[in-house]
Enzyme design. Structure first.
Site, PDB file in Angstrom:
ATOM      1  N   ARG A  67       5.778  -6.086  -6.468  1.00  7.98           N
ATOM      2  CA  ARG A  67       6.644  -6.583  -5.403  1.00  7.98           C
ATOM      3  C   ARG A  67       6.140  -6.226  -4.010  1.00  7.98           C
ATOM      4  O   ARG A  67       6.136  -7.064  -3.108  1.00  7.98           O
ATOM      5  CB  ARG A  67       8.074  -6.033  -5.559  1.00  7.98           C
ATOM      6  CG  ARG A  67       8.921  -6.822  -6.511  1.00  7.98           C
ATOM      7  CD  ARG A  67       9.910  -5.925  -7.191  1.00  7.98           C
ATOM      8  NE  ARG A  67       9.179  -5.023  -8.070  1.00  7.98           N
ATOM      9  CZ  ARG A  67       8.956  -5.273  -9.358  1.00  7.98           C
ATOM     10  NH1 ARG A  67       9.455  -6.327  -9.908  1.00  7.98           N
ATOM     11  NH2 ARG A  67       8.242  -4.447 -10.089  1.00  7.98           N
ATOM     12  N   THR A  68       5.776  -4.981  -3.810  1.00 10.97           N
ATOM     13  CA  THR A  68       5.451  -4.568  -2.442  1.00 10.97           C
ATOM     14  C   THR A  68       4.239  -5.340  -1.930  1.00 10.97           C
ATOM     15  O   THR A  68       4.256  -5.915  -0.842  1.00 10.97           O
ATOM     16  CB  THR A  68       5.214  -3.046  -2.381  1.00 10.97           C
ATOM     17  OG1 THR A  68       6.359  -2.402  -2.926  1.00 10.97           O
ATOM     18  CG2 THR A  68       4.999  -2.584  -0.966  1.00 10.97           C
ATOM     19  N   LYS A 107     -17.684   4.470  -5.281  1.00 12.30           N
ATOM     20  CA  LYS A 107     -19.009   5.073  -5.025  1.00 12.30           C
ATOM     21  C   LYS A 107     -18.888   6.374  -4.250  1.00 12.30           C
ATOM     22  O   LYS A 107     -19.888   6.974  -3.870  1.00 12.30           O
ATOM     23  CB  LYS A 107     -19.878   4.108  -4.202  1.00 12.30           C
ATOM     24  CG  LYS A 107     -20.108   2.773  -4.838  1.00 12.30           C
ATOM     25  CD  LYS A 107     -20.986   1.925  -3.894  1.00 12.30           C
ATOM     26  CE  LYS A 107     -21.105   0.492  -4.375  1.00 12.30           C
ATOM     27  NZ  LYS A 107     -21.697  -0.367  -3.325  1.00 12.30           N
ATOM     28  N   ARG A 136      -1.013   1.616   0.181  1.00 14.02           N
ATOM     29  CA  ARG A 136      -0.297   2.415  -0.831  1.00 14.02           C
ATOM     30  C   ARG A 136      -1.315   3.344  -1.467  1.00 14.02           C
ATOM     31  O   ARG A 136      -2.416   2.922  -1.821  1.00 14.02           O
ATOM     32  CB  ARG A 136       0.319   1.509  -1.891  1.00 14.02           C
ATOM     33  CG  ARG A 136       0.785   2.301  -3.106  1.00 14.02           C
ATOM     34  CD  ARG A 136       1.584   1.481  -4.085  1.00 14.02           C
ATOM     35  NE  ARG A 136       2.905   1.168  -3.555  1.00 14.02           N
ATOM     36  CZ  ARG A 136       3.853   0.568  -4.270  1.00 14.02           C
ATOM     37  NH1 ARG A 136       3.610   0.216  -5.519  1.00 14.02           N
ATOM     38  NH2 ARG A 136       5.020   0.323  -3.734  1.00 14.02           N
ATOM     39  N   HIS A 195       8.657   5.744   1.263  1.00 11.18           N
ATOM     40  CA  HIS A 195       8.454   4.300   1.056  1.00 11.18           C
ATOM     41  C   HIS A 195       9.354   3.574   2.066  1.00 11.18           C
ATOM     42  O   HIS A 195      10.345   2.957   1.702  1.00 11.18           O
ATOM     43  CB  HIS A 195       8.816   3.948  -0.390  1.00 11.18           C
ATOM     44  CG  HIS A 195       8.316   2.626  -0.871  1.00 11.18           C
ATOM     45  ND1 HIS A 195       7.835   1.648  -0.035  1.00 11.18           N
ATOM     46  CD2 HIS A 195       8.237   2.110  -2.123  1.00 11.18           C
ATOM     47  CE1 HIS A 195       7.472   0.595  -0.764  1.00 11.18           C
ATOM     48  NE2 HIS A 195       7.715   0.844  -2.028  1.00 11.18           N
TER      49      HIS A 195
HETATM   50  C1  NCD Z   1       8.813   1.629  -6.296  1.00 14.48           C
HETATM   51  C2  NCD Z   1       7.622   2.458  -5.841  1.00 14.48           C
HETATM   52  O1  NCD Z   1       6.482   1.999  -5.904  1.00 14.48           O
HETATM   53  O2  NCD Z   1       7.890   3.539  -5.360  1.00 14.48           O
HETATM   54  N1  NCD Z   1       8.506   0.282  -6.485  1.00 14.48           N
HETATM   55  C3  NCD Z   1       8.573  -0.582  -5.425  1.00 14.48           C
HETATM   56  O3  NCD Z   1       7.867  -0.444  -4.455  1.00 14.48           O
HETATM   57  N2  NCD Z   1       9.491  -1.561  -5.452  1.00 14.48           N
HETATM   58  C4  NCD Z   1       9.561   2.224  -7.416  1.00 14.48           C
HETATM   59  C5  NCD Z   1       8.851   2.665  -8.663  1.00 14.48           C
HETATM   60  O4  NCD Z   1       7.644   2.510  -8.819  1.00 14.48           O
HETATM   61  O5  NCD Z   1       9.551   3.181  -9.528  1.00 14.48           O
END
Ligand code: NCD
Length: 310
Positions: free
Chosen positions: A57-58, A86, A107, A135
């Site tokens: 999703r993100t 590398k 991320r 997040h």
């Molecule tokens: C979450 C995350 O990556 O922290 N997912 C997200 O971004 N919607 C939650 C998770 O991974 O449990």
């Protein structure tokens, strides 16, 4: 409010006014998108998405948001196909990618990696999750979803359920909710309690906080239940994970004791914490929550790129 060039690393970096401003811009963009289908505020701009950890999703909602703003996207969904393999450092990766793009979304499994990237980069950096830490963009879309569903945040009694220790979404969300008049129930196994420093901060900021291990006892109180996945990948020891695996499940049986108006949210992915039979009930808000990712991330991209007016 100065947004152009700004990094989005932690929800702590934002005031309540700034948070509400982003939500208003997102709302405006959602309306504009409904009217026009696509927009061109970010034409000629490039977003780089650097995902060192899995995401559905993100990453895809950031990409969708940038395309809907008329911009384009480069990036990777796994570091294994890049020069990191590398031995290239994060700093060198960032210094490289910023030559190709106007804004970076990152991320990373390490807490603090997004902050480091922001220190290295001249262009804005947006944190899409750093370890168990923060997040912030998920939090903004969570708040947006709550406002849309309830018309307000003040006055709600909210339960955060599941992995409150390693879950970054609930760390950011709890800190943002402290700006509002809410009561918080923190429901988790003993091993996965919300870190003490966050609970202390919430109490210092005037939030009524109750901790519990029982979903059954607390669910009748709630207007909103925010469910999280047990973050298996963050446990230092698989044995510890096995002790708490499957601790809770929201299903029709559990929901019998809930208010009729209770809404259930989840950042997703889910494993077994919400039974799919809940999806068709009026409680389920988690797919609407997924949709909120696009307008909210459009707002963040447009603002940090400086292509949206006030
Ligand atoms: C979450 C995350 O990556 O922290 N997912 C997200 O971004 N919607 C939650 C998770 O991974 O449990």
């Amino acid at each position: 409010m100065e947004w152009k060039g700004r990094d989005v690393i932690s929800i702590r970096d934002f005031s309540k006014e700034e948070i509400e401003f982003v939500l208003r811009v997102a709302e405006r963009l959602e309306e504009e998108l409904n009217e026009k289908g696509s927009l061109d505020y970010a034409r000629g701009k490039i977003l780089a998405t650097l995902f060192f950890e899995p995401s559905t999703r993100t990453r895809l909602s950031f990409e969708s948001a940038m395309h809907r703003l008329g911009g384009s996207v480069i990036g990777f969904a796994s570091a294994s196909s890049t020069s990191v393999k590398k031995g290239e450092s994060l700093a060198d990766t960032i210094k490289t990618v910023e030559q190709y793009s106007d804004v970076i979304v990152i991320r990373h499994p390490m807490e603090g990696a997004a902050r480091l990237a922001a220190e290295v980069a001249e262009i804005p950096v947006i944190n899409a999750g750093d370890g168990s830490n923060q997040h912030p963009t998920q939090t903004l879309l969570d708040l947006y979803t709550i406002k849309k569903a309830f018309g307000k945040i003040d006055g709600l009694t909210i339960g955060l359920l599941g992995d409150l220790k390693y879950g970054r979404t609930v760390h950011s969300l709890a800190e943002a909710l402290a700006f509002y008049e809410v009561e918080l129930y923190l429901i988790s196994p003993e091993l996965l309690r919300m870190p003490k420093h966050i609970i202390e901060e919430l109490r210092d900021r005037g939030v009524k906080v109750y901790e519990s291990t029982s979903l059954e006892e607390t669910i009748p109180e709630l207007d909103l239940l925010y469910v999280t996945r047990i973050q298996r990948e963050r446990f230092p020891d698989e044995q510890e994970y096995l002790k708490v695996k499957g601790s809770y499940q929201v299903n029709l049986e559990v929901l019998k004791n809930a208010k009729e108006t209770l809404k259930v949210m989840h950042p997703l992915p889910r494993v077994d914490e919400i039974h799919p039979e809940v999806d068709k009930t009026k409680h389920a808000l988690y797919f609407r929550q997924v949709f909120s990712g696009v307008p909210v991330r459009m707002a963040l991209l447009g603002l940090t790129l400086g292509v949206l007016g006030e």
